[in-house]
Design a protein around this motif. Structure first.
Motif, short mmCIF file in Angstrom:
data_model
loop_
_atom_site.label_atom_id
_atom_site.label_comp_id
_atom_site.label_asym_id
_atom_site.label_seq_id
_atom_site.Cartn_x
_atom_site.Cartn_y
_atom_site.Cartn_z
N LYS A 99 -6.09 7.70 -6.18
CA LYS A 99 -5.43 8.08 -4.93
C LYS A 99 -4.03 8.66 -5.19
O LYS A 99 -3.68 9.71 -4.69
CB LYS A 99 -5.34 6.85 -4.02
CG LYS A 99 -4.58 7.07 -2.73
CD LYS A 99 -4.64 5.82 -1.82
CE LYS A 99 -3.86 4.66 -2.41
NZ LYS A 99 -3.85 3.46 -1.54
N THR A 100 -3.24 7.95 -6.04
CA THR A 100 -1.83 8.33 -6.20
C THR A 100 -1.60 9.33 -7.34
O THR A 100 -0.63 10.08 -7.32
CB THR A 100 -0.97 7.09 -6.51
OG1 THR A 100 -1.39 6.54 -7.76
CG2 THR A 100 -1.10 6.05 -5.41
N SER A 152 -6.73 2.85 -6.94
CA SER A 152 -5.34 3.19 -6.60
C SER A 152 -4.89 4.44 -7.34
O SER A 152 -4.31 5.36 -6.74
CB SER A 152 -4.43 2.01 -6.94
OG SER A 152 -3.09 2.36 -6.70
N VAL A 182 0.84 -1.20 0.00
CA VAL A 182 0.00 0.00 0.00
C VAL A 182 0.88 1.24 0.00
O VAL A 182 1.87 1.32 0.72
CB VAL A 182 -0.93 -0.01 1.23
CG1 VAL A 182 -1.77 1.27 1.29
CG2 VAL A 182 -1.83 -1.23 1.19
N THR A 218 0.93 5.80 -1.34
CA THR A 218 0.11 6.97 -1.65
C THR A 218 0.67 7.83 -2.78
O THR A 218 -0.02 8.68 -3.31
CB THR A 218 -0.01 7.87 -0.40
OG1 THR A 218 1.31 8.08 0.13
CG2 THR A 218 -0.89 7.23 0.66
N ASP A 219 1.95 7.61 -3.13
CA ASP A 219 2.60 8.55 -4.04
C ASP A 219 2.51 8.16 -5.51
O ASP A 219 2.47 9.02 -6.39
CB ASP A 219 4.08 8.70 -3.66
CG ASP A 219 4.24 9.27 -2.26
OD1 ASP A 219 3.36 10.07 -1.86
OD2 ASP A 219 5.20 8.89 -1.57
N THR A 230 1.36 4.57 -8.28
CA THR A 230 0.91 3.18 -8.43
C THR A 230 1.81 2.48 -9.43
O THR A 230 1.98 2.95 -10.56
CB THR A 230 -0.54 3.15 -8.96
OG1 THR A 230 -1.37 3.88 -8.06
CG2 THR A 230 -1.04 1.72 -9.09
N ASN A 253 6.38 6.58 -1.23
CA ASN A 253 5.53 5.42 -0.93
C ASN A 253 4.79 4.97 -2.18
O ASN A 253 3.83 5.60 -2.61
CB ASN A 253 4.52 5.78 0.16
CG ASN A 253 5.21 5.97 1.50
OD1 ASN A 253 6.05 5.15 1.88
ND2 ASN A 253 4.91 7.06 2.17
N GLU A 312 2.53 2.30 -4.29
CA GLU A 312 1.55 1.22 -4.16
C GLU A 312 1.83 0.24 -5.30
O GLU A 312 1.89 0.64 -6.47
CB GLU A 312 0.14 1.78 -4.28
CG GLU A 312 -0.95 0.73 -4.14
CD GLU A 312 -2.20 1.31 -3.45
OE1 GLU A 312 -2.07 1.74 -2.29
OE2 GLU A 312 -3.27 1.30 -4.08
#
Lengths: 307, 265
Positions: free
Chosen positions: A236-237, A233, A184, A186-187, A189, A213, A215
């Motif tokens: 989010k990223t 994903s 997992v 956040t920055d 995928t 970070n 994913e």
């Protein structure tokens, strides 16, 4: 454990339970690891010799009778050599034939350019009704096979014969058509398939040391894509790198691009074969030659993030 | 059966005339074998096309679909009105045989060379389940230029598939020219004998000769059978026969149909 050991052990159990499962080889039963099945199930294993086209047709005929044939050969011969046989006698005719292509991409290693399929996914992805599964490790393959054999539609199983770097542990539960978020973040995928999942995880570890970070998603089936997991994903990223042991034309990069162009357009950085042919080499030599290493993925991520 | 063959020839022509053009030559050449198969030898049930244990037919030269549809219509699998929907949009009777569209079709064919392999797979399957079915397959002489025909023939022989009876529609024509001018089989009997088949070479438009050859093929053990049907492309309608190589696909008009009906009386 090697992929082919997991394959043989799993099939041995499945064939004992389901007497409709048949095995077909084209003179590669020994290298592909199916040879022991011939002793256990002599009436349901057929080595046709070096005739891949005939093997696909024979499988379609068996399937039309209600059998569940699985054909095995090296990835290029399981796809580009028999593209029309798969398109017409299997997929168009709606016959339940499973196709195992071994040693895809650089895992063909010392067999070199003639045997190194960088186009197998592209060929089969454009044939309707075809499912494409790219095996990540032996553990996953062993869980995937029973689920795949429960489908009554054609499936292409893409797997190396030998090398299997464990990615998933004993608690792992594979679910067909579901991608796995193996790390997992956040920055960014990183979407990977097959052997590239391991490389992606290694790159993620390098990035973590720098506070990035990532994913990591193992997509498992290149067709159909688990669109929901990917979109969740990426939304989010907002950054994406794809990784594949295949030509970036027609493989994972293409499939993800097709999805995101429609649902969430953004820049996608591709790790994969940049429209080249194969060549002889050992695994690590070829990883470097085609820019598939963890360092290449690390650089691709930094480039994508402009860092 | 002579009369049935004439009726099926007429139905074949009507089927093609309904769309104005089609693969008439290679359809008419195999009407006699289709008649003998469906009216004498094949264990099939038009009311239950997928009956377990039935005999199966793979028409590997899938462009002969119209002759197969005409036969299935005569047998009662499909209605006369449906027979006239050949190649119309959304039809169940496409140019080439499709097992998922037409009741009574056992394998999708049309990409030449593939059907014989499928028939070999069926023959293996029949041996495994021991349903004592016969698997029949019709291939073309032009089609036999495809390498897959020979792959399948080798393997059928290796597996001693005596439940497989293959027919070669040896009409010596293909789209571009006479087969012997393009890429000749030269001696198909010697070829298939050397591949380990029990081979008979007969007048492929003679009902009695076909019946006799199938009876002999069924008695043969441990070898697949090849029955070479020496046929005339377009057989049974003089103006179509006379077109020669040009009859592979040709227009059939309503006026033509009148002449055909007269000739097939």
């Amino acid at each position: 454990m090697e992929f082919r050991q997991a394959l043989e052990q799993t099939l041995s159990v499945l064939m004992a339970k389901d007497e409709k499962i048949c095995i077909l080889d084209a003179d590669l039963a020994k290298p592909n690891g199916t040879a022991p099945l011939y002793q256990k199930f002599p009436n349901r294993c057929f080595d046709v010799g070096i005739q891949e086209a005939n093997m696909i047709g024979v499988a379609a005929g068996l399937a039309s009778y209600g059998f569940k044939p699985i054909v095995f050969t090296f990835a290029p011969f399981a796809t580009r050599r028999v593209c029309d046989q798969i398109a017409v006698s299997v997929s168009y005719a709606m016959q339940n034939v499973k196709i195992v292509g071994t040693d895809p991409g650089i895992t063909a290693e010392l067999n070199g350019g003639t045997h190194m399929s960088f186009e197998d996914v592209a060929i089969l992805r454009s044939i309707p009704k075809m499912t494409i599964y790219d095996a990540v490790d032996a553990n996953q393959l062993a869980q995937a096979l029973p689920q795949i054999m429960n489908l009554d539609t054609p499936v292409y199983i893409r797997m190396p014969r030998k090398l299997s770097t464990p990615v998933f542990d004993d608690n792992y539960k594979f679910k067909l058509f579901k991608a796995d978020v193996v790390s997992v973040g956040t920055d960014i995928t990183i979407i990977a398939s097959g052997i590239m999942v391991h490389e992606a995880i290694e790159a993620m570890k390098m990035l973590k040391e720098e506070g990035i970070n990532a994913e990591v998603i193992s997509i498992n089936t290149i067709k159909p894509l688990d669109e929901e997991t990917i979109l969740t994903s990426v939304k989010k990223t907002k950054h994406v790198v794809t990784c594949e042991n295949h030509n970036i034309i027609g493989g994972v990069y293409s499939a993800v691009s097709e999805l995101l162009a429609k649902e969430y357009p953004l820049k996608i950085t591709a790790i994969g074969i940049k429209d080249r042919f194969g060549q002889v080499g050992k695994y690590n030599e070829l990883l470097k030659e085609y820019n598939l290493t963890k360092i290449d993925i690390y650089n691709a991520v930094k480039n994508n993030l402009n860092k | 059966m002579q009369n049935i063959a004439k009726e099926i020839r007429l139905l074949t022509c009507q089927c093609i005339a309904s769309i104005g053009q089609g693969h008439i030559g290679g359809s008419l050449s195999i009407v006699d074998v289709l008649t003998v198969l469906y009216y004498k030898h094949m264990n099939v049930d038009p009311t239950n096309p997928k009956k377990t244990g039935r005999d199966r037919l793979v028409v590997s030269k899938g462009h002969a679909g119209p002759a197969v549809y005409a036969t299935l219509c005569h047998k009662g699998y499909i209605s006369q009105s449906e027979l006239l929907t050949l190649n119309k949009f959304k039809t169940n009777l496409p140019s080439h045989c499709d097992m998922n569209k037409t009741p009574g079709i056992d394998m999708t064919t049309g990409s030449l060379g593939q059907g014989l392999s499928c028939a070999v797979g069926m023959s293996l399957a029949s041996k495994i389940v021991q349903d004592h079915a016969y698997i029949y397959c019709i291939i073309g002489d032009g089609e036999s230029q495809e390498g897959q025909i020979w792959e399948a023939s080798m393997f059928a022989s290796q597996k001693k598939l005596d439940n497989l009876i293959v027919f070669l529609d040896n009409n010596n024509m293909q789209i571009d020219n006479y087969t012997s001018n393009i890429n000749s089989l030269i001696d198909p009997k010697a070829k298939w004998e050397s591949f380990g088949f029990y081979v008979q070479s007969i007048d492929g438009n003679n009902i009695d000769a076909i019946d006799d050859a199938i009876i002999k093929a069924k008695k043969n053990k441990d070898k697949p059978s090849m029955i070479i049907l020496n046929t005339i492309k377009g057989k049974g309608v003089s103006f179509i026969e006379q077109k020669g190589v040009a009859n592979h696909s040709m227009p059939i008009t309503e006026d033509d149909l009148k002449q055909i009906i007269e000739e097939l009386k």
